[in-house]
Design an enzyme around this catalytic site. Structure first.
Site: not given
Ligand SMILES: NC(=O)c1ccc[n+]([C@@H]2O[C@H](COP(=O)([O-])OP(=O)(O)OC[C@H]3O[C@@H](n4cnc5c(N)ncnc54)[C@H](O)[C@@H]3O)[C@@H](O)[C@H]2O)c1
Length: 506
Positions: A345, A397, A410, A414, A443
Site C-alpha cells: 500500500n 489508483s 504517479y 500506478k 480519499i
Molecule cells: N489518498 C488518495 O486519494 C489516494 C488515491 C489513490 C491511491 N492512493 C494510494 O493509496 C496508498 C496510501 O496512500 P495514502 O493516501 O494513505 O497516503 P499517506 O501519505 O497517508 O500514506 C502513505 C504511507 O506510505 C509511507 N511510505 C512512503 N514512502 C515509504 C517508503 N520508502 N518506505 C515505507 N513506507 C513509505 C508513508 O510514510 C505513509 O505512511 C498510496 O499507494 C497512494 O498512492 C491514495
C-alpha cells in the site's frame, strides 16, 4: 459478520437460477427480505423461499414482455412496502447465426435485449423513482466479461446487451449518486471463446474441470460464479438445498472473523489508507505487521490496535531500497513464520509534468510505488507458495487508469502497478496466490491533504467533483481491501477494482 441488510427489502430478478439463488441466500443471510422473481420455475422459487426461512415473497413475470418489468417492480413494491435494493440478475443467452433468416435474427436480438437489458432499464427507472422518494437505494447489475471483451459470433447479442448494461450502470452511478443511489455492475471470468463455457451447467459428481486457458485451471462453472456474485454482494458462496442454505446462514452469523489465525503485512501503514487497512484486518482477527518508513507513525497504528485488544506490531522499514523490502519480509517470516496477506500500500505522489518533474522524483516514485512491490512480492511469494496459497492486494489508483494532469510519475507508476497485479495474478494463480488491486479515487488522507494544500483548493472543492457528493474515507478502501484479501473473494484474481464514488475522470 454484521447483518448489514437487516430490515432491507431487495428485488432479485431471475432468482431461481444458480446465481440468483446464491445471491438471494446471501442477501437473506445478511438480514434482508428478498422479493424472489421467477419466470416459469414456480417450484424452484418456492424451494428458495423455504431455504431462506420464508424471508421474502414470490413474484412472477415473463421479462420478454415489454410491460413485464414495470409490473414486476410494482408487484414487488406492493408486497414489500418499501424496496431498498434491486439486483438485475435475470439473463438469457441465445444463439443465432448471421446466416439465419432476417426474421429469426431480429427476433433473437429483440428478445435478448429485452430480457438482458431493457427489462433492467425499466426496473432501473422504477427503482430510481422509488429510491429517490425514500432518499436512497442500491442497484446491482449482473454483467459479464463478454460485455467488455465481445463474444462469439453466434451470440453477439449477449455481449452487446451486457456491454450496454455496464454502461447503464455507470450512467446511473454518475447521474444519481448524489441522490444516495448507488449502482455497480459485476462480471466474472468470461466465457470460452467458443461461447460454451458461460452457461454450461455444473458437472455432477466430478472435480473441477481443468481448463488450459485459465490460470486457476478450471472452467467457470455456475456454482462458482454464483458464489462470486454472492460474495461480492454479501459474502457468501453457496448453492444447494434448503437445509444446506439454512446451515450456511447460521455459520455466517457465527463467524465474523475472516482473518482469524492469519498474518497480514501492510506497507505504508502509518498513512491514512494503510492505517485503516491495518485496523480493519486486525478487527477481523489478523495478526498485523504494520510497516512504514515512519517508525513513530507505524508504532502509533500498532499501539491503537493493541489498545482495543487486537494483535499488531510495528516494523520500521524503508521500502525504497531492495534491501529494505527483503529485510521487511525476512523479519516477518522469522518472527511470525508466515505471510497470509500482503498489502502493498505504500506510495508517494510527486507532482509535475515531464519537464517540471526532477529525475530524482521520477526514480523515487518508481522505487516506492512499483519496485518495492517487485521486491516484496519476490521475497514473500516462495513462503506463500509453500503454504499452498495467499492473498496480495496492491494499492494502485484511479489515476493509473485515467491519468490526472501534471502527475506523470504517479500516474505511470500506478498504471504499472495495475499491470504488475495482472501479471502476477496470471503467473501465480495456479499456486492459488490471488493478486488484486484497488484503484481508489480521491480519499481523505494526509497524502490528499498535501495535494489539496499545494493546489490551493479545499476538500469541499473536491467533494463537489465526486458524483457521490463527497470524497472517500480510508476505511471505505480498507473494507474493499479486506474483502479482496479474504476467502470470500476466492475467485477474484487479477482484478483492478475502482472505488471512486462514481468519479469517472480524475
Ligand atoms: N489518498 C488518495 O486519494 C489516494 C488515491 C489513490 C491511491 N492512493 C494510494 O493509496 C496508498 C496510501 O496512500 P495514502 O493516501 O494513505 O497516503 P499517506 O501519505 O497517508 O500514506 C502513505 C504511507 O506510505 C509511507 N511510505 C512512503 N514512502 C515509504 C517508503 N520508502 N518506505 C515505507 N513506507 C513509505 C508513508 O510514510 C505513509 O505512511 C498510496 O499507494 C497512494 O498512492 C491514495
Amino acid at each position: 459478520m454484521t447483518t448489514s441488510l437487516d430490515g432491507q427489502n431487495v428485488l432479485v430478478t431471475g432468482a431461481t437460477g444458480a446465481i440468483g439463488r446464491a445471491i438471494s441466500t446471501a442477501l437473506a443471510a445478511e438480514g434482508a427480505h428478498v422479493a424472489i422473481h421467477y419466470g416459469r420455475d414456480r417450484d424452484g422459487a418456492e424451494r428458495l423461499l423455504e431455504g431462506i426461512g420464508g424471508r421474502g415473497w414470490l413474484v412472477q413475470a415473463d421479462l420478454s414482455r415489454p410491460e413485464a418489468a414495470t409490473e414486476l417492480w410494482d408487484a414487488a413494491k406492493d408486497l414489500a412496502g418499501r424496496l431498498h435494493g434491486l439486483v438485475n440478475n435475470a439473463g438469457i443467452r441465445s444463439e443465432v447465426s448471421v446466416e439465419a433468416p432476417l426474421g429469426d435474427w431480429q427476433a433473437t436480438w429483440d428478445r435478448e435485449l429485452r430480457v438482458n437489458l431493457l427489462s433492467a432499464v425499466d426496473l432501473t427507472r422504477s427503482a430510481i423513482r422509488h429510491f429517490r422518494a425514500h432518499g436512497r437505494g442500491r442497484i446491482v447489475n449482473m454483467a459479464s466479461r463478454a460485455g467488455q471483451r465481445g463474444y462469439a459470433s453466434n451470440a453477439m447479442a449477449y455481449g452487446a446487451s451486457k456491454a450496454a448494461l455496464i454502461n447503464l450502470t455507470k450512467s446511473v452511478a454518475q447521474s444519481h449518486g448524489h441522490e444516495g443511489i448507488t449502482a455497480v455492475a459485476l462480471a466474472r471470468l468470461g466465457p470460452d471463446r467458443d461461447g460454451r463455457g458461460l452457461h454450461r451447467p455444473a458437472r455432477r459428481g466430478g472435480g473441477a474441470r481443468r481448463h488450459p486457458r485459465r490460470p486457476h485451471g478450471r472452467a467457470c462453472r455456475d456454482r462458482r460464479a454464483g458464489g462470486l456474485r454472492a460474495a461480492a454482494l454479501a459474502g457468501l458462496a453457496q448453492r444447494g438445498g434448503a437445509r444446506r442454505q439454512r446451515r450456511q446462514l447460521s455459520e455466517m452469523k457465527d463467524n465474523p472473523m475472516r482473518f482469524q489465525g492469519k498474518v497480514a503485512v501492510v506497507t505504508g501503514a502509518a498513512g491514512g489508507i494503510g492505517s485503516a487497512i491495518c485496523q480493519r484486518l486486525a478487527q477481523e482477527g489478523a495478526a498485523v505487521v504494520v510497516c512504514d518508513v515512519n517508525a513513530d507513525g507505524a508504532e502509533a497504528t500498532a499501539a491503537s490496535i493493541r489498545e482495543v485488544g487486537g494483535t499488531a506490531r510495528a516494523f520500521a522499514s524503508d521500502i525504497a531500497t531492495p534491501e529494505g523490502c527483503r529485510a521487511n519480509v525476512a523479519d516477518v517470516l522469522a518472527t511470525e513464520g508466515r505471510i497470509d496477506v500482503l498489502c502493498n500500500n505504500a506510495g508517494i505522489n510527486r507532482r509535475g509534468n515531464l519537464l517540471a518533474l526532477t529525475e530524482d522524483d521520477w526514480r523515487l516514485s518508481f522505487a516506492v510505488n512499483l519496485d518495492a512491490m517487485f521486491h516484496l512480492c519476490r521475497a514473500a511469494l516462495p513462503s506463500m507458495i509453500e503454504a499452498g496459497g495467499g492473498a496480495i492486494v496492491n494499492t494502485a489508483s484511479q489515476w493509473g487508469l485515467h491519468p490526472a494532469p501534471d502527475h506523470i510519475a504517479y500516474n505511470v507508476t500506478k498504471a504499472a502497478v495495475a499491470s504488475f497485479t495482472q501479471n502476477l495474478a496470471r503467473d501465480y494463480a495456479p499456486q492459488k496466490i490471488r493478486v488484486n488491486a484497488v484503484c481508489p479515487g480521491e480519499i481523505h488522507t494526509p497524502m490528499l491533504e498535501t495535494g489539496v494544500r499545494r493546489s490551493g483548493r479545499t476538500i469541499a472543492d473536491l467533494d463537489r467533483l465526486v458524483p457521490f457528493g463527497r470524497i472517500g474515507k480510508p476505511e471505505e478502501v480498507a473494507a474493499l481491501v479486506a474483502f479482496l484479501a479474504s476467502d470470500e473473494a476466492a475467485f477474484m484474481c487479477g482484478s483492478l477494482v475502482e472505488i471512486t464514488g462514481a468519479q469517472a475522470v480524475a
